[in-house]
Every structure is written in structure tokens, then in C-alpha cells.
Scaffold this motif. Sequence first.
Motif, PDB file in Angstrom:
ATOM      1  N   LYS A   5     -15.807   9.090   1.946  1.00  0.00           N
ATOM      2  CA  LYS A   5     -14.866   8.137   2.543  1.00  0.00           C
ATOM      3  C   LYS A   5     -15.509   6.778   2.770  1.00  0.00           C
ATOM      4  N   GLU A  77      -7.378   8.594  -1.315  1.00  0.00           N
ATOM      5  CA  GLU A  77      -8.104   8.291  -0.082  1.00  0.00           C
ATOM      6  C   GLU A  77      -7.856   6.847   0.327  1.00  0.00           C
ATOM      7  N   MET A  81      -6.139   5.311   3.763  1.00  0.00           N
ATOM      8  CA  MET A  81      -6.871   4.403   4.638  1.00  0.00           C
ATOM      9  C   MET A  81      -6.144   3.082   4.864  1.00  0.00           C
TER      10      MET A  81
END
Length: 467
Positions: A5, A77, A81
Motif C-alpha cells: 500500500k 488499491e 485510497m
Amino acid sequence: MSVNKQSVEQIIEAVGGKENIAAATHCVTRLRFALKDESKVDKEALESIDLVKGSFSTNGQFQVVIGQGTVDKVYNEMVAMTGIGQATKQEIKDAAAQNLNPLQRAIKTLADIFIPILPAIVTAGLLMGINNILTGPGIFFDEKALVDVYPQWKDFASIVNLIANTAFVFLPGLIGWSAVNRFGGNPLLGIVLGLMLVHPDLLNAWGYGAAEEIPTWNLFGLEVQKVGYQGQVLPVLLASYVLAKLEIFLKKKIPDAFQLLLVAPIALLLTGFVSFIAIGPITFTIGSVITDAVVGIFEVAPILGGLIYGGLYAPLVITGMHHTFLAVDLQLIGSTGGTFLWPMVALSNIAQGTAALAMMLILKDEKLKSLSATSAVSAYLGITEPAMFGVNLRFRFAFISAIIGSALAGAFISMQGVKAPSIGVGGLPGFLSIFPQNWGSFFIGMAIVLIVPFVLTLFLGKVRKEK
């Protein structure tokens, strides 16, 4: 494999933060961004991230090379975010188009039309390669083809040839579908328009020059030639634009209740008349002039023509202008039976791969060494973006070495008259799409792009280290 991440956060920050992202999507290997301000991108920080294998900007899109299988995880991802909505490729293209000048938009339009039909064209090229191997004399036996020695393979080769030729026999149908769709019309009407231009009731364009008498229609005293447009690109492109815009206009003027009965018939009828009366004859003449001009240059000065095109192809890829030559290739194939431009594209791919391979021996950074090796393999199989944008452009001497090798090889194969009956897969498998009688010269061209960029990159890399 899970995605770090923190690396995804670093990518977001390096492209200017989530506030700078207008829209984002991804393809098989790359993240595609429509950014509000590309000057905010920190390329040095971006390319230092482990997940990133390179980056570049083209056609108003900023693209980050991640790699197959990982890019979708990175994208998901990133969406989580940033909170940006998942966008389609078309939405990204539309957003990116806001930043393009008129020339770039024209080039993008051609790319949007021809790229969707490339799988059919490339497949046809590969199948033609198989047919060439089966029917080409002198490949396996002196002055005889494989089907001559083994007649049981003749019908198999005939079917392969029929399947391979279909995409080119009905090329206007493919272009009509893609072009009308691009211009905002009904793509099914585009297919009908394209097939109409190669209808069997028309005189086949390939027999136009040998015909003793040209059949005509008499439209209220106006003589209109009944000629088809097999293998032609410009007639169906312009006719598709007219059809799409006419359909859009009619939909605005005709009430919804009558659109099904009136819009398509009127649009096709009017476009058909205009195509056979004006668009076809005019664009056929323009296409012939363009073909004669390109062929003339390579006939008068093949070395110079090959040197220029072979050397300039890779820089054209950076600008996106290489897509314009797809139309020229298809026009050459339709008019002359083969293209001498595409073989140089295949060699340019190999040259970029060879330069990247040499960089693997020069570089000390393990990440860049690994990227150089994998991108070289990719380029040898026809996909040059990782090699060009991830390695060679980063170290300009490698890119220059590849261009020099490609230019020399282009000059040689142009001098030898190497042609391909179709666009095929670039890189090392490219020889399959070359006429068998030209294989010897093409293999020498391959040797040039395997040796020259490798030696030059090593030499220039050594000189750079010493400085």
C-alpha cells in the motif's frame, strides 16, 4: 501477490496527488491517467518506486508501466485510497483529449479507428505467414513449394489462405464499423456501408486497371462508375464520417416514433449516393497519388527512404504519430499487394530490445537490470513500450543506438525490396509475415538490429562511465 500500500501511495503522490488526477484506468500492463497538470509529476520519484517499471506521456495521457497481473491490483488499491471512480478507457481518452492540439486530435482519431481492428489485421498477417511457408517455392525444396511435394496439404493451405485474406477482402467493412463508432454513429450501419463499397455487383478495384470497359449507372443523366473499393482506406473513412454525422443530424430532426423507420434508410441511402458519385472517385484518386508518392520515394532512393523511416519510427512512437502509418500500410497492401514499411517496424522493435539487453550488462542497479532483461524479451515479441520508456529513453544513448541500428537495417531491406503481404507481429516472429522470397534479406536486417544497437550501446555506455 499482494501489493504494498505504501508503494501505491507513493505513486499517487508522484503523479501530483489525488487532486491532480482527473480520471484513471488501466490496461494489461499500465496505469493510464488523465492529469490536470502533468508538470506536477515527479518522474524521478515515480520511477524509483519498486512497482514502477517506467512512465511516459502520450496523446494527453500519462501512463505508468507496472506489469501484467500486478497493474489491476495497484489500480484497485489506488481507487480505494483516492476515492476516484473507476473509469473506462474511453472516458480516459475523452478526458485526455482536452489537452490535445488539432494535429494531435487528428492523429488520435486515426489511432482510435485503426487500433480496434488491429487484432484482425495482425491475425491475418500471421495466417498469411503460415500460407507463405506452405506455398512458397524454394523454402524446403529446390524450386518447389511444400504443397507441390506433398499435395495432400494443398487444400489445407487453400483454407488457411481464405481465412487470412478475409480481413483484407472486407477491410472497408472493418474500417466502417470502427470509424462510424468513433464518429458517434451506429457501428452496424458502418459495417453495411463498408460492405456496400465492396459489393460483388461492383467492378472489383483490383481488376480496374485491366478492365476493357467500366460498367456505369445512369442517374438522371449522370454517369456514375460501378466500381468497388477493395483494399482502399480513404473512401470508407470519409464516407463513415458523413454517415455518422448524417445519422446524428437526422436523430435530432426526426421524432422518436419514426426514427427506426427513417433514420438508417435515409442516412445509408444518401451516404451511398454521395460515396459512389463523389467521395469514392475523389478519395480513390487521392489514395492513388499518396501510394504512388510513397512508392516513388522508395523506388528513386530506397536507401534514403529506409534510413529515414527506419530511424524515425521509434521517435514517432513517442509522439503517437506512428498510428498514421497504419493507414498508409493498409493502402499499400490494398493497392500494390504488399507493404515495405511494416518490415522496418518489426526491425525497429528488435533494435529497441537489443539496446535494452545491452543495458542489462551495463547497469548495476538490480531493479533496472531486471527491467532491462524482461523488457528486451517483450520487445523481441513486438511490445516495445517497456524497453523504450522504461530503459532506453531513460539512458538516451541506448535509444540513439537502437535508432541507428534500425535506420541501417531499414536502408538495407529497402534497397533489397523487402515486403510483407500484411501487418503482422513485430519483433523476432516478424519474418513469418514477410514474403518468403525476401526472407534472406530480412534475416540480414535482423542481424543488423541484433548486432549494431548492442555494440553501440555497450561502447557508448563505456564512454559515459569513463567520463
